[in-house]
Write a protein that holds these residues in place. Structure first.
Motif, PDB file in Angstrom:
ATOM      1  N   SER A 183      -1.673  11.369  -9.390  1.00 35.51           N
ATOM      2  CA  SER A 183      -2.744  12.474  -9.239  1.00 35.51           C
ATOM      3  C   SER A 183      -2.227  13.894  -9.553  1.00 35.51           C
ATOM      4  O   SER A 183      -2.827  14.618 -10.143  1.00 35.51           O
ATOM      5  CB  SER A 183      -3.392  12.455  -7.681  1.00 35.51           C
ATOM      6  N   GLY A 184      -1.060  14.294  -9.026  1.00 36.98           N
ATOM      7  CA  GLY A 184      -0.293  15.310  -9.501  1.00 36.98           C
ATOM      8  C   GLY A 184      -0.509  15.460 -11.119  1.00 36.98           C
ATOM      9  O   GLY A 184      -0.678  16.647 -11.667  1.00 36.98           O
ATOM     10  N   GLU A 185      -0.023  14.273 -11.673  1.00 36.59           N
ATOM     11  CA  GLU A 185       0.085  14.434 -13.156  1.00 36.59           C
ATOM     12  C   GLU A 185      -1.353  14.724 -13.762  1.00 36.59           C
ATOM     13  O   GLU A 185      -1.515  15.492 -14.860  1.00 36.59           O
ATOM     14  CB  GLU A 185       0.586  13.084 -13.886  1.00 36.59           C
ATOM     15  N   ARG A 237       2.753   6.193  -5.698  1.00 37.60           N
ATOM     16  CA  ARG A 237       2.745   6.099  -6.964  1.00 37.60           C
ATOM     17  C   ARG A 237       1.488   6.923  -7.357  1.00 37.60           C
ATOM     18  O   ARG A 237       1.114   7.720  -8.385  1.00 37.60           O
ATOM     19  CB  ARG A 237       2.543   4.890  -7.496  1.00 37.60           C
ATOM     20  N   ALA A 238       0.382   6.626  -6.558  1.00 30.06           N
ATOM     21  CA  ALA A 238      -1.056   7.148  -6.754  1.00 30.06           C
ATOM     22  C   ALA A 238      -0.929   8.970  -6.566  1.00 30.06           C
ATOM     23  O   ALA A 238      -1.391   9.264  -7.438  1.00 30.06           O
ATOM     24  CB  ALA A 238      -2.043   6.667  -6.018  1.00 30.06           C
ATOM     25  N   ARG A 239      -0.193   9.176  -5.524  1.00 28.35           N
ATOM     26  CA  ARG A 239       0.080  10.620  -5.338  1.00 28.35           C
ATOM     27  C   ARG A 239       0.452  11.248  -6.367  1.00 28.35           C
ATOM     28  O   ARG A 239       0.254  12.207  -7.125  1.00 28.35           O
ATOM     29  CB  ARG A 239       0.722  10.699  -4.116  1.00 28.35           C
ATOM     30  N   LEU A 256       0.734  -1.086   0.054  1.00 25.42           N
ATOM     31  CA  LEU A 256       0.148   0.131   0.072  1.00 25.42           C
ATOM     32  C   LEU A 256       1.052   1.394   0.087  1.00 25.42           C
ATOM     33  O   LEU A 256       0.375   2.320  -0.679  1.00 25.42           O
ATOM     34  CB  LEU A 256      -0.951   0.124   1.168  1.00 25.42           C
ATOM     35  N   SER A 257       2.044   1.275   0.863  1.00 29.89           N
ATOM     36  CA  SER A 257       2.872   2.547   0.606  1.00 29.89           C
ATOM     37  C   SER A 257       3.213   2.749  -0.562  1.00 29.89           C
ATOM     38  O   SER A 257       3.437   3.835  -1.223  1.00 29.89           O
ATOM     39  CB  SER A 257       4.150   2.120   1.712  1.00 29.89           C
ATOM     40  N   VAL A 258       3.669   1.844  -1.470  1.00 33.77           N
ATOM     41  CA  VAL A 258       4.493   1.892  -2.535  1.00 33.77           C
ATOM     42  C   VAL A 258       3.047   2.165  -3.655  1.00 33.77           C
ATOM     43  O   VAL A 258       3.439   3.116  -4.406  1.00 33.77           O
ATOM     44  CB  VAL A 258       4.869   0.535  -3.197  1.00 33.77           C
TER      45      VAL A 258
END
Length: 151
Positions: free
Chosen positions: A31-33, A26-28, A20-22
């Motif tokens: 989301s920025g992109e 990656r999700a953050r 979940l940490s990885v």
């Protein structure tokens, strides 16, 4: 001594935490992109607001704040920024003239849908080797995890 004497039952939870940490890191970044693709000045955290508003149609700021687990001040700041970019608008709540409902503008919806569809295509490419049932099971399990986090 505590970390070295872990029971075997903890291994599954340690593996879950690691994965979940990885995934969240990656999700953050993703989301920025996505946020920048919707609008160059859009904050990454605000992308989730667009997702929610597309899903629900319109909501009060207090409902959005509760859903995301943030304070009213944080939500107000994010909504003002989205409104300033022309992505959302506020309208009086017909059920309560003192309250306002937030909804996507036509421009906000068009920009969001373009980016969301591109994101879905990326997921489809990345998971092309997966069985559709596995994708559905992953979605079901993530939904269950999110629902429990809401409670």
């Amino acid at each position: 001594m505590g970390a070295a004497v872990q029971g075997t039952g903890d291994q599954e939870f340690l593996a879950l935490e690691r994965e979940l940490s990885v995934f969240l890191r990656r999700a953050r970044a993703s989301s920025g992109e996505m946020a920048r693709e919707v609008h160059p000045e859009l904050e990454p955290a605000a992308y989730g607001l667009l997702v929610r508003l597309e899903e629900t149609g319109r909501q009060r700021a207090t409902e959005l704040a509760a859903y995301f687990g943030v304070g009213k001040a944080t939500m107000s700041r994010q909504l003002r920024a989205l409104e300033g970019l022309g992505l959302v608008t506020r309208e009086q709540d017909p059920a309560d003239g003192r309250a306002f409902l937030v909804r996507l503008t036509d421009e906000g919806r068009a920009r969001f849908l373009r980016v969301r569809d591109a994101r879905r295509s990326r997921y489809m490419r990345k998971l092309a080797g997966w069985d559709r049932g596995e994708v559905a099971e992953l979605a079901r399990l993530l939904h269950q995890l999110n629902k429990r986090a809401e409670a």
